[in-house]
Design an enzyme around this catalytic site. Sequence first.
Site, PDB file in Angstrom:
ATOM      1  N   HIS A 194       0.842  -1.203   0.000  1.00 28.67           N
ATOM      2  CA  HIS A 194       0.000   0.000   0.000  1.00 28.67           C
ATOM      3  C   HIS A 194       0.875   1.249   0.000  1.00 28.67           C
ATOM      4  CE1 HIS A 194      -3.874  -1.903   1.738  1.00 28.67           C
ATOM      5  NE2 HIS A 194      -4.028  -1.608   0.467  1.00 28.67           N
ATOM      6  N   ARG A 301     -11.158  -4.887  -9.851  1.00 29.05           N
ATOM      7  CA  ARG A 301     -11.029  -6.122  -9.074  1.00 29.05           C
ATOM      8  C   ARG A 301     -12.012  -6.088  -7.904  1.00 29.05           C
ATOM      9  NH1 ARG A 301      -5.116  -5.032 -10.224  1.00 29.05           N
ATOM     10  NH2 ARG A 301      -4.215  -6.957 -11.005  1.00 29.05           N
ATOM     11  N   ARG A 337     -14.751  -7.153 -12.918  1.00 29.50           N
ATOM     12  CA  ARG A 337     -14.371  -8.564 -12.849  1.00 29.50           C
ATOM     13  C   ARG A 337     -15.107  -9.208 -11.686  1.00 29.50           C
ATOM     14  NH1 ARG A 337      -8.201 -10.434 -12.157  1.00 29.50           N
ATOM     15  NH2 ARG A 337      -8.552  -9.905  -9.974  1.00 29.50           N
ATOM     16  N   GLU A 437      -5.793 -16.473 -18.219  1.00 29.64           N
ATOM     17  CA  GLU A 437      -4.672 -16.513 -17.275  1.00 29.64           C
ATOM     18  C   GLU A 437      -4.321 -17.947 -16.884  1.00 29.64           C
ATOM     19  OE1 GLU A 437      -5.715 -14.124 -13.867  1.00 29.64           O
ATOM     20  OE2 GLU A 437      -7.789 -14.814 -13.869  1.00 29.64           O
ATOM     21  N   ASP A 461      -0.822 -13.955 -13.772  1.00 29.05           N
ATOM     22  CA  ASP A 461      -1.078 -15.365 -13.471  1.00 29.05           C
ATOM     23  C   ASP A 461      -0.671 -16.271 -14.625  1.00 29.05           C
ATOM     24  OD1 ASP A 461      -2.019 -15.664 -10.830  1.00 29.05           O
ATOM     25  OD2 ASP A 461      -3.861 -14.625 -11.387  1.00 29.05           O
ATOM     26  N   CYS A 508      -4.288  -7.005 -19.092  1.00 35.07           N
ATOM     27  CA  CYS A 508      -4.365  -6.205 -17.871  1.00 35.07           C
ATOM     28  C   CYS A 508      -3.352  -6.639 -16.804  1.00 35.07           C
ATOM     29  CB  CYS A 508      -5.778  -6.215 -17.300  1.00 35.07           C
ATOM     30  SG  CYS A 508      -6.436  -7.864 -17.053  1.00 35.07           S
TER      31      CYS A 508
END
Length: 576
Positions: A194, A301, A337, A437, A461, A508
């Site tokens: 973060h 997400r 998503r 992915e 991924d 992405c």
Amino acid sequence: MRQILAGTTAAKGMALGRARLVQPSRYLVDTRPLNEDEVDVELERLHHALDTARQELRELRGKLHGALAREVNEFIDAHSLLLDDPELLRGLDDLVRIGHYRPGAALKKQRDRLAAVFEAMDDPYLRSRKEDVDQVISRVISALQRQTSREERKLAARVGEILIADTIAPADMAHLAGAGLLGVVASSGSPYSHSAILARSLDLPMLVGARDALSTIHDDDLILLDAERGEAVVHPTAQDLARYRAWQREAAAEGRRLATLANAPTRTRDGVDVRLYANAEMPPDIAMARARGADGVGLYRTEFLFLRQKGLPTEDEQFIAYRDLVLGMGGLPVTIRTLDLGADKADAAGLVIRGEDNPALGVRGVRLSLRYPAVFSTQIRAILRAACYGPVRVLVPMVTQPDELIAVRTLFKLARQELKRENIDLPEKLQLGAMIEVPAAAINVRALLEHADFLAIGTNDLAQYVLAADRGNDALDNIYNPLQPALLRLLAYVITEGRRAKKPVSLCGEIGGDTNFTALLLALGLCEFSMHPSQLLHVRDRLTSLDHAILRAHAPRILRSRTHEEAEALLASITG
Ligand code: PEP
Ligand code: MG
């Protein structure tokens, strides 16, 4: 004497300032066991320190205003939630009461336990949440120490200083940036934390993983933080300073030039239009995406909504988050998503299957959503309701085979019927896309294209599954390389098949926003990129210098590379 400390760049830029050291307080805990008659008093001290930490976070919140406050409050809330986490608190009490740990040692023990859980996680983003735990526990330990030493908290950098710390909490960073902090050198941490994300949006240069920083640097040493090169120079020479001044001049000119690109078309040198979308998780990402001229959101997400709170978010909570995202993008397309929980992304509500032997290859993404049709349908209803406010596309994560897409479509159909019966407004038909992915999805993409309206390639991924290399394991750096020929061939294949089926294909994963890979992706035929909004102008700028036709002509040669080194050398020779 001049010394150079190497680290990993978490936020680019340079800064020249005095060092301000913050020694990690958690190393200074007293490990002698408590006597039985001390337990109650020490428990009280512990709870008092927890209260002080909570109060500090409330005060920090009160000090931040405007856009910065919006950005940082999420982090403060995450830390406040941790401080109230019943499991953490119960564990601490038990350690003191039953284990006879002193409060500082109990905090350290709990920190180590939680750190082990986070470290075992697959996703580098989630693994970096360990830093949140570190920062919260450090805050409580320093509150404890102040009870006895009465010493003021040292995290109070002044104007013109560079903070040298083990790690820094996002809320502290925001506060110190407002107070004139110039940069951060952290001896641990990751660019996915973060704090690193925040440093990038605050334009505050930051290095992480500068291992010897706390033992090499002293308070008031002059430091040239060069996050462009990934190093901190202690006692810089006149030559270093000249380099810094040259960088300052260039950065000022570059900033002025990039700002003019916010409203410019995204076009290659030979006039091919490219679409740039934003990956967004939080409201400030949306503001930045708009300000930098994104064509829409390419990846929202939704699991972060589920990870941030203890129970499952209700339909209305989800609806409001999605609707605000749609409204925030002012009519531009938004790709939501569906839930990508599972494996490392464990929710507090207990949806994720615990104890899988191999969670990265387990019930995650759409596999998990389909196991809980009621939970999934709630999300689908919220998406359908939000889609009445602007253009929405739905993206399904971790798709392996067509029947998963068919099942998702059926659930959408059922949710529509339900909403209609309830007289709730419904949007036009939504486009349904598949994340590519999983290697099987890439290899069998033709079959998926019969059921998907668009594709989004998740290289983070896809690379880890193609290469059997954990995306967050830095011991595998030489294997986890986006230029691995096997990965390049799969990417080219998926893009070509999407094109053949006349269906949009975007990308992405992290490489979408990395200008080192823009030419490569263009060569492979990609025309839609999705990235963190901070990268939009850089990628747009890079595209204006590239020639689409020339790059496309080189694709067959690139795809014939036998190693990632060969691909890299070839790419360098093509782009000069
Ligand atoms: C990816 O895997 O490339 C991706 C974009 O998804 P996430 O990083 O959320 O797994
Ligand atoms: Mg993914």
